[in-house]
Design an enzyme around this catalytic site. Structure first.
Site, mmCIF file in Angstrom:
data_model
loop_
_atom_site.group_PDB
_atom_site.id
_atom_site.type_symbol
_atom_site.label_atom_id
_atom_site.label_comp_id
_atom_site.label_asym_id
_atom_site.label_seq_id
_atom_site.Cartn_x
_atom_site.Cartn_y
_atom_site.Cartn_z
ATOM 1 N N LYS A 1 12.044 90.774 24.883
ATOM 2 C CA LYS A 1 13.494 90.788 24.650
ATOM 3 C C LYS A 1 13.742 91.250 23.219
ATOM 4 O O LYS A 1 13.025 90.847 22.302
ATOM 5 C CB LYS A 1 14.108 89.401 24.885
ATOM 6 N N ASP B 1 12.548 83.190 20.351
ATOM 7 C CA ASP B 1 12.218 82.928 18.950
ATOM 8 C C ASP B 1 12.954 81.684 18.451
ATOM 9 O O ASP B 1 12.745 81.232 17.324
ATOM 10 C CB ASP B 1 12.494 84.150 18.064
ATOM 11 N N GLU C 1 25.148 86.491 24.410
ATOM 12 C CA GLU C 1 25.215 85.171 23.757
ATOM 13 C C GLU C 1 26.542 84.954 23.047
ATOM 14 O O GLU C 1 26.979 85.776 22.243
ATOM 15 C CB GLU C 1 24.046 85.019 22.760
ATOM 16 N N GLU D 1 16.839 91.742 20.348
ATOM 17 C CA GLU D 1 18.220 91.480 19.936
ATOM 18 C C GLU D 1 18.812 92.728 19.293
ATOM 19 O O GLU D 1 18.169 93.325 18.420
ATOM 20 C CB GLU D 1 18.263 90.335 18.911
ATOM 21 N N ASP E 1 10.368 86.989 23.209
ATOM 22 C CA ASP E 1 11.256 87.548 22.187
ATOM 23 C C ASP E 1 10.461 88.316 21.145
ATOM 24 O O ASP E 1 9.463 87.801 20.610
ATOM 25 C CB ASP E 1 11.957 86.399 21.444
HETATM 26 O O1 KIV Z 1 15.510 82.589 21.286
HETATM 27 C C1 KIV Z 1 16.091 82.198 22.312
HETATM 28 O O2 KIV Z 1 15.849 81.102 22.832
HETATM 29 C C2 KIV Z 1 17.108 83.069 22.888
HETATM 30 C C3 KIV Z 1 18.009 82.493 23.927
HETATM 31 C C4 KIV Z 1 19.022 81.628 23.282
HETATM 32 C C5 KIV Z 1 18.637 83.547 24.760
HETATM 33 O O3 KIV Z 1 17.204 84.194 22.506
#
Ligand code: KIV
Length: 273
Positions: A103, A35, A172, A105, A74
């Protein structure tokens, strides 16, 4: 069989078809449609403004490149927090447009969300430490886990997300000792960004690597300055157009012999002539 301990996992972001082709040809293991596209591609102030529509459009573009790498997308802010049904529905959308996994968070408080989505058939990559979607709650984009208390919380986050069924976890911008401890404790590969070398793999944002980011984070490494290369190429094109050098004879074509005369007659003769 897990890749953990066998080779370093190389992850990079990509958001469109040509970039995905180049990144895949470079032999990375995972392409992440992050994202981060909000800032890198869409010019938004943060990831908070990125929508499901944005993510799906860009994930589909990357999927059309048919990468050999695993394609992870994401789940954007607001797409998994409201309730389990909506989270599952949104996760499924990503697989429908060609992602292999999503993914998410968040730490322990999102373990049940991860568990539910994995149970529903969508592989999930976790993301702990600095979770930019929560930057307002965390007090900005800051290095995480510098105190034992905060570090213990991040280790617990990672363990809970692994236990919930995540196949890998991004860590991160944590103190490097925290990432090293998590890497020892969880069975799935850890992928670090700004969290040091003692992880199972590394991820960087494409635009940071190639010099197209306006504000790269302190942990990013730039391998080429594409911004200057692009600017110079376009400036050269502009000057060739202005001076008449472009287009050269090899880049345009003529009518068949005698056809121009016929055309001019057609266009300029009156019917009675
Ligand atoms: O959004 C993204 O690019 C990420 C990476 C920094 C892991 O979550």
């Amino acid at each position: 069989m897990s890749i953990k301990g066998k080779k370093k996992v190389v992850v990079v972001t990509a958001y469109d078809y040509p970039t995905a082709k180049a990144v895949d040809e470079a032999g990375v293991d995972i392409i992440l449609v992050g994202d981060s596209l909000g800032m890198t591609v869409l010019g938004l102030p943060s990831t908070l403004q990125v929508t499901m529509d944005d993510m799906l459009r860009h994930t589909a573009a990357v999927a059309r490149a048919e990468p050999k790498a695993l394609l992870v997308a994401d789940m954007p802010f607001g797409s998994f927090e409201i309730d389990d049904k909506e989270a599952m529905r949104n996760a499924v959308e990503f697989l429908r447009v060609g992602a292999d996994a999503v993914k998410i968070e968040g730490g322990s408080e999102y373990a049940d969300v991860v568990r539910n989505i994995v149970r529903g058939g969508v592989p999930v990559m976790g993301h702990v430490g600095l979770t930019p979607q929560m930057h307002k709650r965390l007090g900005g984009y800051r290095l995480m886990g510098r105190t034992a208390e905060e570090a213990a919380g991040i280790v617990r986050d990672a363990e809970d997300i692994a236990e919930a069924g995540a196949f890998s976890i991004v860590i991160e911008y944590t103190a490097s000792e925290v990432a090293a401890e998590i890497t020892k404790r969880v069975a799935v590969p850890t992928i670090c960004i700004g969290s040091g070398p003692n992880c199972d793999g590394q991820v960087l944002v494409f635009h940071d690597i190639v010099g197209l980011s306006a504000n790269p984070p302190p942990f990013a490494k730039q391998y080429v300055n594409l911004h200057d290369i692009i600017r110079d190429a376009i400036a050269k094109y502009r000057s060739e157009v202005e001076s008449g050098l472009f287009p050269e004879k090899s880049r345009y074509w003529k009518m068949k012999e005698g056809e121009l005369d016929r055309l001019l007659k057609m266009l300029y003769s009156r019917p009675e002539d």
